[in-house]
Scaffold this motif. Structure first.
Motif, mmCIF file in Angstrom:
data_model
loop_
_atom_site.group_PDB
_atom_site.id
_atom_site.type_symbol
_atom_site.label_atom_id
_atom_site.label_comp_id
_atom_site.label_asym_id
_atom_site.label_seq_id
_atom_site.Cartn_x
_atom_site.Cartn_y
_atom_site.Cartn_z
ATOM 1 N N SER A 31 0.813 -1.222 0.000
ATOM 2 C CA SER A 31 0.000 0.000 0.000
ATOM 3 C C SER A 31 0.845 1.270 0.000
ATOM 4 O O SER A 31 0.363 2.330 -0.407
ATOM 5 N N ASN A 32 2.089 1.212 0.446
ATOM 6 C CA ASN A 32 3.020 2.348 0.418
ATOM 7 C C ASN A 32 4.195 2.061 -0.512
ATOM 8 O O ASN A 32 5.310 2.514 -0.259
ATOM 9 N N ASP A 33 3.961 1.306 -1.572
ATOM 10 C CA ASP A 33 5.023 0.896 -2.503
ATOM 11 C C ASP A 33 6.033 2.029 -2.687
ATOM 12 O O ASP A 33 5.694 3.106 -3.168
ATOM 13 N N ILE A 34 7.247 1.770 -2.273
ATOM 14 C CA ILE A 34 8.316 2.778 -2.263
ATOM 15 C C ILE A 34 8.526 3.411 -3.639
ATOM 16 O O ILE A 34 8.897 4.571 -3.740
ATOM 17 N N ARG A 35 8.239 2.678 -4.689
ATOM 18 C CA ARG A 35 8.450 3.193 -6.047
ATOM 19 C C ARG A 35 7.405 4.227 -6.443
ATOM 20 O O ARG A 35 7.649 5.051 -7.318
ATOM 21 N N ARG A 36 6.240 4.211 -5.822
ATOM 22 C CA ARG A 36 5.187 5.173 -6.178
ATOM 23 C C ARG A 36 5.512 6.574 -5.704
ATOM 24 O O ARG A 36 5.240 7.539 -6.393
ATOM 25 N N TRP A 37 6.034 6.709 -4.508
ATOM 26 C CA TRP A 37 6.266 8.048 -3.980
ATOM 27 C C TRP A 37 7.725 8.473 -4.060
ATOM 28 O O TRP A 37 8.068 9.594 -3.757
ATOM 29 N N GLN A 38 8.577 7.593 -4.520
ATOM 30 C CA GLN A 38 9.981 7.930 -4.728
ATOM 31 C C GLN A 38 10.434 7.195 -5.992
ATOM 32 O O GLN A 38 11.161 6.216 -5.918
ATOM 33 N N PRO A 39 9.964 7.629 -7.173
ATOM 34 C CA PRO A 39 10.170 6.841 -8.390
ATOM 35 C C PRO A 39 11.624 6.646 -8.799
ATOM 36 O O PRO A 39 11.933 5.695 -9.494
ATOM 37 N N GLU A 40 12.532 7.504 -8.371
ATOM 38 C CA GLU A 40 13.915 7.327 -8.775
ATOM 39 C C GLU A 40 14.671 6.348 -7.876
ATOM 40 O O GLU A 40 15.856 6.148 -8.016
ATOM 41 N N VAL A 41 13.960 5.698 -6.973
ATOM 42 C CA VAL A 41 14.603 4.736 -6.086
ATOM 43 C C VAL A 41 15.168 3.569 -6.904
ATOM 44 O O VAL A 41 14.574 3.150 -7.892
ATOM 45 N N HIS A 42 16.341 3.093 -6.505
ATOM 46 C CA HIS A 42 17.041 2.035 -7.240
ATOM 47 C C HIS A 42 16.950 0.723 -6.462
ATOM 48 O O HIS A 42 17.518 0.591 -5.378
ATOM 49 N N TRP A 43 16.222 -0.246 -7.026
ATOM 50 C CA TRP A 43 16.035 -1.554 -6.408
ATOM 51 C C TRP A 43 17.265 -2.401 -6.672
ATOM 52 O O TRP A 43 17.697 -2.571 -7.820
ATOM 53 N N LEU A 44 17.853 -2.962 -5.612
ATOM 54 C CA LEU A 44 19.101 -3.713 -5.725
ATOM 55 C C LEU A 44 18.912 -5.224 -5.651
ATOM 56 O O LEU A 44 19.721 -5.975 -6.177
ATOM 57 N N GLY A 45 17.878 -5.669 -4.937
ATOM 58 C CA GLY A 45 17.660 -7.107 -4.786
ATOM 59 C C GLY A 45 16.860 -7.421 -3.533
ATOM 60 O O GLY A 45 16.129 -6.571 -3.027
ATOM 61 N N HIS A 46 17.023 -8.631 -3.046
ATOM 62 C CA HIS A 46 16.308 -9.109 -1.864
ATOM 63 C C HIS A 46 17.302 -9.490 -0.770
ATOM 64 O O HIS A 46 18.470 -9.730 -1.051
ATOM 65 N N CYS A 47 16.779 -9.603 0.437
ATOM 66 C CA CYS A 47 17.552 -10.159 1.538
ATOM 67 C C CYS A 47 16.580 -10.815 2.504
ATOM 68 O O CYS A 47 15.361 -10.719 2.341
ATOM 69 N N ARG A 48 17.120 -11.485 3.485
ATOM 70 C CA ARG A 48 16.324 -12.075 4.568
ATOM 71 C C ARG A 48 16.796 -11.448 5.873
ATOM 72 O O ARG A 48 17.987 -11.448 6.182
ATOM 73 N N LEU A 49 15.843 -10.889 6.621
ATOM 74 C CA LEU A 49 16.139 -10.243 7.895
ATOM 75 C C LEU A 49 15.883 -11.214 9.038
ATOM 76 O O LEU A 49 14.842 -11.874 9.058
ATOM 77 N N PRO A 50 16.778 -11.295 10.005
ATOM 78 C CA PRO A 50 16.589 -12.207 11.133
ATOM 79 C C PRO A 50 15.616 -11.629 12.148
ATOM 80 O O PRO A 50 15.983 -10.816 12.984
ATOM 81 N N GLY A 51 14.345 -12.005 12.055
ATOM 82 C CA GLY A 51 13.391 -11.398 12.969
ATOM 83 C C GLY A 51 12.035 -12.049 12.983
ATOM 84 O O GLY A 51 11.797 -13.061 12.331
ATOM 85 N N GLN A 52 11.168 -11.433 13.734
ATOM 86 C CA GLN A 52 9.791 -11.878 13.903
ATOM 87 C C GLN A 52 8.878 -10.717 13.547
ATOM 88 O O GLN A 52 9.082 -9.596 14.016
#
Length: 151
Positions: A31-52
């Motif tokens: 619902s707050n897709d980072i690309r909609r409100w900051q279109p020049e954002v550069h997507w680098l890939g994925h990661c896994r965060l250690p959390g709950q």
């Protein structure tokens, strides 16, 4: 004492990290897709965060405890993007105390399919005082979990 005004704004303090990992509504399709409100954002890939993950209603909170490896998207972090993210997460210009910024070590899975790369990312972590009465989410992908909920 008077409240902060636009004439005397609270200074923004950057974290110094070059990348941000987003795990909830800021992800692609959220619902707050980072690309909609900051279109020049550069997507680098994925990661896994250690959390709950925790259920905050229309968005999640993450606690760094290693229960899961939570799916996140990694983006290049510029000072302007960080300021906007801090505004969305209500850390700046007024900090409501729901989230705090943390820098964690992760393995970036690049979009080009190259090998995992050790890197640091900034993330927003839910603060303990705001976890009262929040249910833990038994999932590692918040968007997938959210889509299955009858809300």
């Amino acid at each position: 004492m008077t409240a902060q005004t636009d004439l005397n704004p609270t200074p923004h303090i950057p974290c110094g990290c070059q990348q941000v990992a987003v795990y909830g509504t800021l992800r692609r399709g959220g619902s707050n897709d980072i690309r909609r409100w900051q279109p020049e954002v550069h997507w680098l890939g994925h990661c896994r965060l250690p959390g709950q993950l925790y259920d905050f209603g229309p968005y999640p909170g993450l606690v760094l405890d290693g229960s899961y490896k939570v799916l996140a998207e990694v983006y290049a972090l510029t000072p302007d993007l960080e300021r906007e993210l801090d505004r969305v997460e209500e850390i700046w210009p007024v900090d409501i105390g729901e989230y705090a910024k943390h820098i964690v070590d992760v393995e970036l899975l690049p979009l080009d399919g190259g090998p995992p790369q050790p890197t640091q990312v900034m993330i927003y972590v839910a603060q303990p005082a705001h976890l009262q009465g929040r249910a833990m989410i038994d999932a590692d992908d918040w968007l997938e979990w959210w889509a299955k909920q009858a809300r």
